[in-house]
Structure formats: C-alpha cells, structure tokens
Design a protein around this motif. Sequence first.
Motif, mmCIF file in Angstrom:
data_model
loop_
_atom_site.group_PDB
_atom_site.id
_atom_site.type_symbol
_atom_site.label_atom_id
_atom_site.label_comp_id
_atom_site.label_asym_id
_atom_site.label_seq_id
_atom_site.Cartn_x
_atom_site.Cartn_y
_atom_site.Cartn_z
ATOM 1 N N HIS A 233 51.184 67.885 75.524
ATOM 2 C CA HIS A 233 51.268 68.748 74.365
ATOM 3 C C HIS A 233 50.563 68.195 73.153
ATOM 4 O O HIS A 233 50.501 66.996 72.950
ATOM 5 C CB HIS A 233 52.735 69.043 74.052
ATOM 6 N N GLY A 234 50.067 69.074 72.367
ATOM 7 C CA GLY A 234 49.412 68.698 71.132
ATOM 8 C C GLY A 234 48.029 68.145 71.381
ATOM 9 O O GLY A 234 47.712 67.670 72.454
ATOM 10 N N LEU A 235 47.186 68.252 70.389
ATOM 11 C CA LEU A 235 45.838 67.723 70.524
ATOM 12 C C LEU A 235 45.911 66.208 70.693
ATOM 13 O O LEU A 235 46.812 65.573 70.162
ATOM 14 C CB LEU A 235 45.022 68.063 69.274
ATOM 15 N N PRO A 236 44.984 65.647 71.453
ATOM 16 C CA PRO A 236 45.008 64.197 71.638
ATOM 17 C C PRO A 236 44.941 63.512 70.283
ATOM 18 O O PRO A 236 44.176 63.912 69.412
ATOM 19 C CB PRO A 236 43.740 63.931 72.451
ATOM 20 N N ARG A 237 45.792 62.508 70.104
ATOM 21 C CA ARG A 237 45.789 61.806 68.826
ATOM 22 C C ARG A 237 45.242 60.400 68.965
ATOM 23 O O ARG A 237 44.741 59.829 68.034
ATOM 24 C CB ARG A 237 47.214 61.758 68.257
ATOM 25 N N LYS A 238 45.393 59.870 70.162
ATOM 26 C CA LYS A 238 45.030 58.468 70.303
ATOM 27 C C LYS A 238 44.110 58.264 71.509
ATOM 28 O O LYS A 238 44.460 58.639 72.636
ATOM 29 C CB LYS A 238 46.306 57.644 70.494
ATOM 30 N N ALA A 239 42.944 57.709 71.247
ATOM 31 C CA ALA A 239 41.997 57.466 72.331
ATOM 32 C C ALA A 239 41.599 55.993 72.329
ATOM 33 O O ALA A 239 41.557 55.358 71.281
ATOM 34 C CB ALA A 239 40.762 58.338 72.159
ATOM 35 N N ILE A 240 41.351 55.492 73.534
ATOM 36 C CA ILE A 240 40.873 54.117 73.658
ATOM 37 C C ILE A 240 39.544 54.150 74.381
ATOM 38 O O ILE A 240 39.401 54.846 75.407
ATOM 39 C CB ILE A 240 41.885 53.264 74.438
ATOM 40 N N LEU A 241 38.581 53.457 73.829
ATOM 41 C CA LEU A 241 37.239 53.478 74.392
ATOM 42 C C LEU A 241 36.808 52.075 74.748
ATOM 43 O O LEU A 241 36.949 51.157 73.942
ATOM 44 C CB LEU A 241 36.269 54.079 73.361
ATOM 45 N N LEU A 242 36.328 51.929 75.954
ATOM 46 C CA LEU A 242 35.876 50.615 76.420
ATOM 47 C C LEU A 242 34.354 50.633 76.471
ATOM 48 O O LEU A 242 33.774 51.442 77.190
ATOM 49 C CB LEU A 242 36.449 50.404 77.826
ATOM 50 N N GLY A 243 33.735 49.771 75.696
ATOM 51 C CA GLY A 243 32.270 49.702 75.729
ATOM 52 C C GLY A 243 31.661 50.561 74.646
ATOM 53 O O GLY A 243 31.933 51.754 74.576
ATOM 54 N N CYS A 244 30.872 49.960 73.796
ATOM 55 C CA CYS A 244 30.292 50.725 72.694
ATOM 56 C C CYS A 244 28.776 50.616 72.730
ATOM 57 O O CYS A 244 28.133 50.257 71.751
ATOM 58 C CB CYS A 244 30.863 50.240 71.366
ATOM 59 N N GLY A 245 28.223 50.912 73.881
ATOM 60 C CA GLY A 245 26.769 50.936 74.021
ATOM 61 C C GLY A 245 26.234 52.306 73.630
ATOM 62 O O GLY A 245 26.822 52.993 72.790
ATOM 63 N N GLU A 246 25.152 52.718 74.278
ATOM 64 C CA GLU A 246 24.509 53.996 73.966
ATOM 65 C C GLU A 246 25.497 55.170 74.086
ATOM 66 O O GLU A 246 25.639 55.984 73.171
ATOM 67 C CB GLU A 246 23.354 54.192 74.940
ATOM 68 N N ILE A 247 26.171 55.247 75.228
ATOM 69 C CA ILE A 247 27.110 56.347 75.445
ATOM 70 C C ILE A 247 28.343 56.172 74.573
ATOM 71 O O ILE A 247 28.795 57.100 73.896
ATOM 72 C CB ILE A 247 27.529 56.418 76.934
ATOM 73 N N GLY A 248 28.882 54.936 74.583
ATOM 74 C CA GLY A 248 30.127 54.680 73.856
ATOM 75 C C GLY A 248 30.021 55.028 72.383
ATOM 76 O O GLY A 248 30.915 55.660 71.818
ATOM 77 N N MET A 249 28.914 54.651 71.781
ATOM 78 C CA MET A 249 28.758 54.900 70.350
ATOM 79 C C MET A 249 28.752 56.401 70.053
ATOM 80 O O MET A 249 29.397 56.861 69.113
ATOM 81 C CB MET A 249 27.456 54.254 69.857
ATOM 82 N N ARG A 250 28.057 57.166 70.893
ATOM 83 C CA ARG A 250 28.031 58.614 70.682
ATOM 84 C C ARG A 250 29.430 59.210 70.824
ATOM 85 O O ARG A 250 29.839 60.067 70.041
ATOM 86 C CB ARG A 250 27.110 59.285 71.700
#
Lengths: 458, 481
Positions: A233-250
């Motif tokens: 329920h509810g819009l996602p509030r918390k996201a975790i991202l692994l890797g901040c390369g070309e794709i990650g940064m976008r």
Amino acid sequence: MRTAAILSSMYAVVVGAGEVGFYIATILSQEGHEVAVIDRDRTSYEKAAEELDVLAIHGNGASPRILEQASMGRADLLVAVTNSDEVNMIACLAAKQVGVPLTAARIRNQDYLEEGHVLSAGLPGVDYVIQPEAAVADEVIKIAAVPGALDVETFAGGQVSLVEVQLAQGSGAALVPLRDLRLPSGVLVSGVMRGGETMVPRGEFVLQAGDRVFLLGKVEATTAAAELLSGQHGLPRKAILLGCGEIGMRVALGLEERRIGLTVFEKDPAQAARAADVLRRSLVIADEGIDERILVQEGVPTADVFIAATGDDRLNILTALMAKQLGAKRVIAIVERGEFSRVVESIGVDVALSPRRMTASAILRFVRAGTVLNAAVLDKSAGEVLEFLVNGSSPACGRSLAEVDFPRGAIVGAVVRGETVSVPDGRTVLEEGDIAIVFAVADAVHKVERLFASRWGR
Amino acid sequence: MNLRFVTYLAAVVAVAIGVGILASAGVSAVYGDPDFARLLISAAISLAFAAPAYAWSRKAARAYVGFREAFVGVAVSWVVATVLGAVPYLLVGVFGPIDALFESISGFTTTGASVLTDFAQPHGIMFWRSLTHWYGGMGIVVLFLAILPAVGGGAIRLFAAESPGPISQRLTPRLRDTARRLWYVYVGISAAEALILMAVGLGPFSAITHTFGTMATGGFSPEAASVGALHSWAAELVIVVFMVVAGGNFALYLWVLAGKGKEALRDAELRLYLGLLGASTILVALSLLIAGSHQSPLHAFREALFQVVSIQTTTGFVTADFDTWNSFAKTLLVMLMFVGGCAGSTAGGIKVVRLLLLWKSAHRALAQAVHPRAVIPVRVSSRAVPDNLVMSVLAFFFLYVSLFAVGTLLVASSNVGLVTAASAVAATFNNVGPGLELVGATLNYAPIAPFGKVVLMALMLLGRLELLPIMLPFTRVFWRR
C-alpha cells in the motif's frame, strides 16, 4: 517515411549478431519479415546462419561489397547493434546513402549524445538512437514508482498504462469471481498468467494467489488497483540502490524527482563522492553493500524497493536475493545477459531487467510503428499490448465490440476518445480516430492486427 | 528429439502423396481406364493416414528444428512417401509388395530402375509412376518448406538435409522464398519441356510423363523401349537439352532470372559439368566408330550423345542398348554414373563440385609434399572453401566408395555375376536406373532376388539423400545427449 507497417512484409538488415542483434533478427523473422544479418565474427555469423531463417553474411556491415551482397538497396530498415558505436553510425550512414528509408543504431557512449556536442542535433544518418543504459534506467524508475509492479508500460501518450502485479498471498481478490471484484473504476483485468500460460479472463474467472495479473486502464486507476492486488500500500517511500554507475545514477536522479527516499551504495569512493554531490536528497554510502549487517543497518528489511545495478551480473543477482531474504518488498536486478532473466525471476528476484533485451524491444517498438501506434511485448512472450488508431475502414470500426469477432485471447482494455479514457464493454462502438489499447496473448496477435487493418491496401 | 515435428512433416508429405494419387485418378478418369476406383481408394488411404497424424502433431508446426529433427524428419518423410506411394501399385494389382515398394522408391529417388515387365497398364497408374519422379526431383521436404508457413528455427537444416550437394545455397533472406522460387523454376522448365515435346509431335500423355522423367533425372518411361520407342529425332534432342538443364544447379537458373547470367556462366562446377558431358560424348562416339559397331558418324554421335547425357545426369532414359557396345564405352558410362550432375540439381551421383574439391585437395596434398609449409587454399570459382568442408567431402567420398563395395558384395551374394551386381549397385546408388548385363538397358530389375532388391532399395535412398539422413540415425553419436 514511417510506413513499415507490421502487416506487410518488409526487408530488414541487422548489423551485428550479438545478443541484441540475434534477438531482433529472431523476432522479425518469426513475424514473417525478410531479414539479413551481418556480423564480422565467424562464430556469431555461423550461429545466425544455422539457427535462424535469415540471410547471414560474414563481413563488415559498413563495407560496400557486403552491402551489395545484402541487397541493401531494397532494404526497408537497417538496425545497427554491433559493439562499436562508430561502426553502428557508419553502417547507418552507408545505408542512408543507398536509400534505406529507416535506420536505428545503438549508441552507448554519452559523449556522442551530450548537449553541446557537434552531433547532438541527431546523429547524421541515424533516425533512431537507442541508449541501453537510459532505456533500462527509465524502465526501473517506472516500475519502482508503482506499488507492487513487476512491469509497467504506458500508452496513448501516457494516459493509459499497463501494470503487471503478482496477487498477494491471502488477498481477498482470490475469493470472488472477477465480475464481483471491486476494483477502482477505469481499470480492467486484461490478462492473467498462471503456470507460464497467459489467458484473457472472463467474468466468472477466479484469481489465485501467485497469479501474475495484467491491469490495463487509466494511469491512476491501474496504480490503485495494483496496490489493492499486490498488497503493497501507498507509493514507495524508501528505495535502496546498489551501484551508482551509468544506470544507477540515472535511476537515482529519477527516483529523487519522484520524491522517493533513497539510499545509494557505491563502492568506489570517488564515484560515491560524485554521486553525493549530484544527489541532494539521498544518502550515499561508500560501501560495496554486500555485508549483511550494513544492509540491515541501512534499512533493507523495511525498503519498498531494492535495486541492484552494479556492472556485475552475478553480484546483482546475489545481492537482490539477499535483500529479498532480508525482507525488502520488491527487488529489481539489472542483468546484462537477457538469457538469465527468466531463471533469475524464477528463483525469487521480482524483476530482472536486461539492457540488451531492453535495447531489442525498444528497436522492435520503433520498427512496428505503423498501423500499430505502439506495441509492447510482455516478458517471457506472455503476450503483447497493442495500441491502434482506429481506421474508418477496418473491420473493428463502427460495430459494437460484442459484434466484432474478437479472438478468445484478446480484449480491448481501454479506449481513448479525445481527452477521455474509458474501459469499454460489449456495447462500446469504436469510432474512427479512437485509440484502442488491446491486450492479446501471443497466438491472437495476428488476428487482432487484421481486425484493425484498413480494408484498402496494406 | 521432437517426435511431433517429425510426425507433422510426415503428415504433410502424406497429404502431398494423396493429392498426387488423386491427380493420377483424374488422368485415369480422362482416359476412362479401369484403375480409377482403385486409385481413389489409394488416395483415400494416404489422406486417412495423414489426418490423425496431422491432428496429433500440428501444434509442432512452428517447432525448432535441430539436427536430429532435420535428419530423422527427412528420412521418415521419404519412407512414408515410399510406402504410401506403393499402395496404388498394390491395389491396381501391378506388383506384389516388394516389387511395389521397389518401384515406388525407385520413382521418388529419381532412379528409374524398374521391375515392370508388362507395359500394357492403365494410364492412371503409369501417370502416378512418372509423377513419383517429379515429386522426388526437387524434393518433397523442399515442397513442404515452400508451401507451409515457416517452421520455427533451424529450417535451413531441413533444406540442407534433402538438397543434393555439399553446400545449400540460400538465395533469399527467407528460406520459404528460396524453396518457392526453386519450385517455380522447376515447374516453369517442366511446363516448357512438355509444351515443346507436344510441339514436336508427342501426345499429351507421352509428353508429360517423359517430362517428369527428364526434369527429375528419373528415367521411367511409359514405353518398354524407353525414349527409343518414340523414333523421333526432335524429341530425343529436346530431351537431351532438358536432361542437361535438370542436371545443372537450379540456383544458377535463379541467377539468370535475376539478370546475372554472366556470373552463372563463370561457375566452375557448371563448366566442368558441361566439359565432361562434351568430352565423354566425343570419346564414346569415337569408340563406337573405331570398334566398328556404328558405320555412320552421325548415328554414332546421336546415340553417344543421348546415352552419355542420360547416364551422367543420372536420368537413365535409353535410345540404344549400350550393353552391346565396346568395353571402353561401357566402362566410361559406368564411371559417369558416379560423377552425376551438379549440386542443387535433381541428379544423383557424387556431384561434380565434390569431385572438383577432391581433385583440388589432392593437388594440395601433392604440392605440400614438396613445400611442407605452404598455405594453399582450396578454391572453387575463385572462392576459398573452408577446410572443414573439404574434410567432410573427403569423408563423404570414403563412405560412398565403401557403400558401393559393400552393396556390390551383398547383391553378388545372390549369385548374379560381378558385372551385373556392380553395375546394378552403381545404377541404383547413383540414382541412374539401367546397368549392364542382367540389368542392362533393354532389361530390368525383375530377375534380382528379393534380398538383392531390398539392398538396392536402401542404396537408392542412401544415394538420393546423400547418406547422412539415412546413416546418422544408426550411429551412437547421433543419439548422444
């Protein structure tokens, strides 16, 4: 000249028979088009020659001799997807020179596309540029932003969307037939995938927990229905991202724009510092993100979405599985090799996205634009969603939908008339100029196309 | 292995056979012959076989075709065609079971080795006998590829498994278009021959059946004395020209149609093929004159030309009893049986292009004896051939010679004499038809013992499908996963 209608047979030349080129050639030849495949690598060439019903040519796709061999002069389309951006551009240029009306190329290097660059106004000779990283990042953002979604596609200029969700365990929706199911108005359960088979459900159909449900309708309504069915329920509030390369940064930038709280892991300190500089609202942690303690500490167990987007397929798959085990609601892994995505999804990763597959489907979408305004091929060839501009002379026009002889495996999920989006029923009559969005299982696609084809000419 | 796909292929082939028998029944009706009803029943049997097989297997229509499916599929299709094609002979009462199968397989493999002694048969069955040639010429599986919606992946394997020659050329991006064009050309040239034969005075039935025999390089004639019975200069000449055409590579004809006639003429295989035909004709004609069996040079040339072309293209029509000729001429004719026509033709034999490759690789071996480190590519039409292809041709040649030897041994076991046994094997294995002595030009295969007939039947199939589809399923490596 975008006349490459899906119904007529066309001649496509694909330069580069790696994973992307091979996949595109497979789909086009299965659809009955004439296809030639050119590759410099002997092994790739032989694979295409043996496995596919295509004319395979061994050589350089930009050389005049090879172009002559492929009878490029009569080609309707050139797709350049070799590993080299430069070869792709030259192949497109050479094709334009002999009069190929439509060219598409994969360009990876940002330098060719950045603003201010000499080529930024559009690459010469290339009608359609596909950047795999950008395409896959857009897809991740779209999916991450809808609660519980496993796949999201948009149609009719963003007015209509298709959302795939998995029906949650213990959901009330599994108790009643579809006709008694209270869903937000403006959305339709257009397809259900159970045990690898996709069907178009009738009113008496009863969903089961674990079914993959395809919701089609107005954007807000499909989002609300996705919430209901997925139990998230509810819009996602918390996201975790692994890797901040070309794709990650976008991805990170896109999630920030949608105001989703984000924690980014990036193991390279310099890259992490750069990310921290650009990302104003997110927390950047200079760590590889494999240590379970750190993952727990940074809130993976309560995360709505976990995205593994490092450059390493194996690491992405394993950390995604780990995050799922720790309790993350949805995990998305970027898996370069498309062959893996099916098995990766079967072992517990909710969504596996392959930049190569994304490239192929983006190019296919571009190719098919014709009588079909837009077409999305769903994962694991479950089916397709086709967007048609209703033609006055087509069999589907001017009669109520109940009278039109629709195949069993297809349904009109939404009709856009001017500004209004509606979910049609058997009494709805399609008029010229309407946009109809149709969900069809793979076997029914061709019949549907015929219903929407103009009676005169192709 | 995907058994459903194999069944599907067999079902479609059975339909084609049924339609062919139906057409023969039509011919029978036109002439008001008594075999009409029995042909109808034969056609019904084919279709009755096809229906349940199709119902069970049609879901596999777009299946992926792996190597196993391709080879087994082609082999099974040909066996099914042979068995169903034998039904009319049995029902009309021309032959017993073994002879019916022999005549049927001889027809489909375009061999033309006959066991028919009484040629006073109704038109319908004689039409069917010639039609089996025409079906087998371009290939029943290629017909399948041309007519039906595309199979899944790997269709090129099916095509390659049936088409003669070491390399199967794809002429268009879609294999279906290639198969279709080949059939268009085949039908077109056949129609031309039939019309020309009628124009030079043959009746429609004779013209059409002889056309089937010519274009498929088959050799069945509705006349006991073959083309010699026509007693027509002009018809003989027309048939010679079309035999030469049928023994050439059909892909070249598509080039000609595409306006690349000059390039087609530069093809090394075509040049060698025509050269061999010309040189052999002159040699045989000279030997006939020198041996004194023929007085007039024109007579010698006329008979030599027809016999040489008929034998090398593996057709097997005759206008003269070459069994009575001198030893030189007979030996040369038997050697020509092994040469055969071009790759991508309807002819049998080893194929000219393979001999060209063998010759060049032998030359390379000799040159390397003197220059051990020399890099010498094997070229055909000024293109280097990959080494693995050369190796596979060498292996093919070895197997071909071995099978000839074993076949001769087996046929000789029924005590028929070496020349008869060896020439019978050469004439069937190479899909020619007439051999020497007991199976000579004016005689036929009826006197061969049943065991010998079975051996020859296997050889005909091996020869037409170029060994692999028949031999591979009997090897262990084929079934290993």
